[in-house]
Design a protein around this motif. Sequence first.
Motif, PDB file in Angstrom:
ATOM      1  N   ALA A 304       0.828  -1.206   0.000  1.00 35.50           N
ATOM      2  CA  ALA A 304       0.000   0.000   0.000  1.00 35.50           C
ATOM      3  C   ALA A 304       0.863   1.257   0.000  1.00 35.50           C
ATOM      4  O   ALA A 304       0.534   2.251  -0.662  1.00 35.50           O
ATOM      5  N   PHE A 305       1.963   1.234   0.737  1.00 38.75           N
ATOM      6  CA  PHE A 305       2.872   2.381   0.799  1.00 38.75           C
ATOM      7  C   PHE A 305       3.459   2.663  -0.588  1.00 38.75           C
ATOM      8  O   PHE A 305       3.469   3.812  -1.052  1.00 38.75           O
ATOM      9  N   LYS A 306       3.922   1.627  -1.247  1.00 39.69           N
ATOM     10  CA  LYS A 306       4.508   1.815  -2.575  1.00 39.69           C
ATOM     11  C   LYS A 306       3.478   2.303  -3.575  1.00 39.69           C
ATOM     12  O   LYS A 306       3.756   3.165  -4.421  1.00 39.69           O
ATOM     13  N   LYS A 307       2.252   1.788  -3.493  1.00 40.37           N
ATOM     14  CA  LYS A 307       1.198   2.219  -4.409  1.00 40.37           C
ATOM     15  C   LYS A 307       0.863   3.697  -4.203  1.00 40.37           C
ATOM     16  O   LYS A 307       0.609   4.431  -5.158  1.00 40.37           O
ATOM     17  N   SER A 308       0.896   4.137  -2.952  1.00 42.71           N
ATOM     18  CA  SER A 308       0.535   5.522  -2.645  1.00 42.71           C
ATOM     19  C   SER A 308       1.642   6.508  -2.974  1.00 42.71           C
ATOM     20  O   SER A 308       1.374   7.602  -3.484  1.00 42.71           O
ATOM     21  N   TYR A 309       2.908   6.139  -2.711  1.00 43.89           N
ATOM     22  CA  TYR A 309       4.004   7.105  -2.846  1.00 43.89           C
ATOM     23  C   TYR A 309       4.954   6.828  -4.009  1.00 43.89           C
ATOM     24  O   TYR A 309       5.786   7.662  -4.334  1.00 43.89           O
ATOM     25  N   GLY A 310       4.830   5.659  -4.632  1.00 46.00           N
ATOM     26  CA  GLY A 310       5.664   5.393  -5.794  1.00 46.00           C
ATOM     27  C   GLY A 310       6.990   4.751  -5.472  1.00 46.00           C
ATOM     28  O   GLY A 310       7.795   4.484  -6.377  1.00 46.00           O
ATOM     29  N   PHE A 311       7.271   4.499  -4.196  1.00 50.36           N
ATOM     30  CA  PHE A 311       8.512   3.843  -3.806  1.00 50.36           C
ATOM     31  C   PHE A 311       8.255   3.070  -2.522  1.00 50.36           C
ATOM     32  O   PHE A 311       7.327   3.388  -1.765  1.00 50.36           O
ATOM     33  N   ALA A 312       9.053   2.049  -2.287  1.00 49.95           N
ATOM     34  CA  ALA A 312       8.847   1.193  -1.126  1.00 49.95           C
ATOM     35  C   ALA A 312       9.352   1.872   0.149  1.00 49.95           C
ATOM     36  O   ALA A 312      10.251   2.712   0.101  1.00 49.95           O
ATOM     37  N   PRO A 313       8.789   1.529   1.308  1.00 52.08           N
ATOM     38  CA  PRO A 313       9.226   2.167   2.553  1.00 52.08           C
ATOM     39  C   PRO A 313      10.705   1.964   2.840  1.00 52.08           C
ATOM     40  O   PRO A 313      11.356   2.853   3.390  1.00 52.08           O
ATOM     41  N   TYR A 314      11.269   0.811   2.458  1.00 52.94           N
ATOM     42  CA  TYR A 314      12.682   0.575   2.747  1.00 52.94           C
ATOM     43  C   TYR A 314      13.583   1.547   1.986  1.00 52.94           C
ATOM     44  O   TYR A 314      14.689   1.875   2.449  1.00 52.94           O
ATOM     45  N   GLN A 315      13.109   2.023   0.807  1.00 54.52           N
ATOM     46  CA  GLN A 315      13.907   2.980   0.060  1.00 54.52           C
ATOM     47  C   GLN A 315      14.045   4.292   0.810  1.00 54.52           C
ATOM     48  O   GLN A 315      15.103   4.916   0.827  1.00 54.52           O
ATOM     49  N   LEU A 316      12.952   4.733   1.418  1.00 52.22           N
ATOM     50  CA  LEU A 316      12.984   5.977   2.191  1.00 52.22           C
ATOM     51  C   LEU A 316      13.809   5.785   3.452  1.00 52.22           C
ATOM     52  O   LEU A 316      14.592   6.672   3.829  1.00 52.22           O
ATOM     53  N   LEU A 317      13.679   4.634   4.102  1.00 49.98           N
ATOM     54  CA  LEU A 317      14.452   4.344   5.291  1.00 49.98           C
ATOM     55  C   LEU A 317      15.950   4.314   4.968  1.00 49.98           C
ATOM     56  O   LEU A 317      16.785   4.842   5.714  1.00 49.98           O
ATOM     57  N   LYS A 318      16.283   3.720   3.826  1.00 54.41           N
ATOM     58  CA  LYS A 318      17.689   3.619   3.417  1.00 54.41           C
ATOM     59  C   LYS A 318      18.271   4.993   3.164  1.00 54.41           C
ATOM     60  O   LYS A 318      19.418   5.279   3.531  1.00 54.41           O
ATOM     61  N   GLN A 319      17.506   5.872   2.527  1.00 56.44           N
ATOM     62  CA  GLN A 319      17.987   7.227   2.250  1.00 56.44           C
ATOM     63  C   GLN A 319      18.268   7.989   3.540  1.00 56.44           C
ATOM     64  O   GLN A 319      19.234   8.725   3.652  1.00 56.44           O
ATOM     65  N   LYS A 320      17.384   7.829   4.528  1.00 54.14           N
ATOM     66  CA  LYS A 320      17.557   8.549   5.784  1.00 54.14           C
ATOM     67  C   LYS A 320      18.718   8.023   6.593  1.00 54.14           C
ATOM     68  O   LYS A 320      19.265   8.734   7.451  1.00 54.14           O
ATOM     69  N   SER A 321      19.118   6.772   6.353  1.00 57.36           N
ATOM     70  CA  SER A 321      20.197   6.161   7.141  1.00 57.36           C
ATOM     71  C   SER A 321      21.567   6.379   6.524  1.00 57.36           C
ATOM     72  O   SER A 321      22.584   6.047   7.110  1.00 57.36           O
ATOM     73  N   THR A 322      21.593   6.925   5.252  1.00 55.08           N
ATOM     74  CA  THR A 322      22.883   7.140   4.584  1.00 55.08           C
ATOM     75  C   THR A 322      23.356   8.568   4.772  1.00 55.08           C
ATOM     76  O   THR A 322      22.610   9.444   5.144  1.00 55.08           O
TER      77      THR A 322
END
Length: 322
Positions: A304-322
């Motif tokens: 549902a997250f990917k459908k709503s925002y166009g990317f998977a939650p782990y992608q956003l988490l990975k960006q914030k951790s780098t």
Amino acid sequence: MSVIDAMIVEFDSSVVQTSQRLDRYLDLICHLYPYVDCAHVEKQGDTFHASISYSVFGQLGVGSIAAPGLHYVRTTSAIGRDNGDEFVACLLNKGSAIVEQNGRQTKQGPGDIVICDTARSYKYIFSSDYQLVCLRIPRTQMLCRLADAERLTALTLNGASPMGVFAASVVRGAAGVNPTLELSAASKLASSVIDIIAASIETELGGLKAPRDRHVELWERAKDHIDANLSDPEFNVDCICDAIGVSRRTLNRVFAIHGTTAVRCLWQKRLDASHAFLAEGRAKHIADVAAACGFSDFSHFSRAFKKSYGFAPYQLLKQKST
């Protein structure tokens, strides 16, 4: 095409064979925006010239359009072709226009902003050359900020008013945003732009709203109750009905007026909350975010997250951790 599709478009009719310029322009307009029928005000022949710049960041589709006078008409049949489920907020930089929707007609001049609901028919009429910045805003994103958005279409946010000047500067700024921004920054920025557009319209046009009725009161109470219980995985539509004292049938009618359902609204608010957790770096594990926002099914949450925002939650988490 959904608003979250990654896309950068630059079009100038001068590079197209003269006899095909108008058709190519109209094809692109109907691809980038909800489908419309178009009529040319004057027969301009080989003199037709238009340009389009379009990009997407976060939940926003942002386009700059320069074209000669055209009549754009979104009919009921056109709505059936693309099932438009968004609002368009248009800032006029040059020219003049007449916008019709909801049985209302308004004039738009340079600096003014007008919103249209793509789920209903409308007319956007330009009688001469114009320049326009147009934002595509998903319905759920607008309605969760401005519950009466559907009632405030075809009303002019005056470009000379304090809020009009502020909103216009934000829209122009959005048109200049680098679409290759990293996901977290783009999502935050898009959310802020929608916040300002909604707040500006509510501040300037709030007095023009129809008198509040029982459905509006129930809508706002239901949303407040949803906000207060997002973390409870057992919270559901029956809980909302019990809290505000209405039947399921009445609740369904209340949400239908705003083009959504109680279940969809609950899910979207949970998704928005989970997105905020990740975008603001407040969580280290996706499972923790899902649980904090009331999702009991981790796989369902990720889809549902990917459908709503166009990317998977782990992608956003990975960006914030780098």
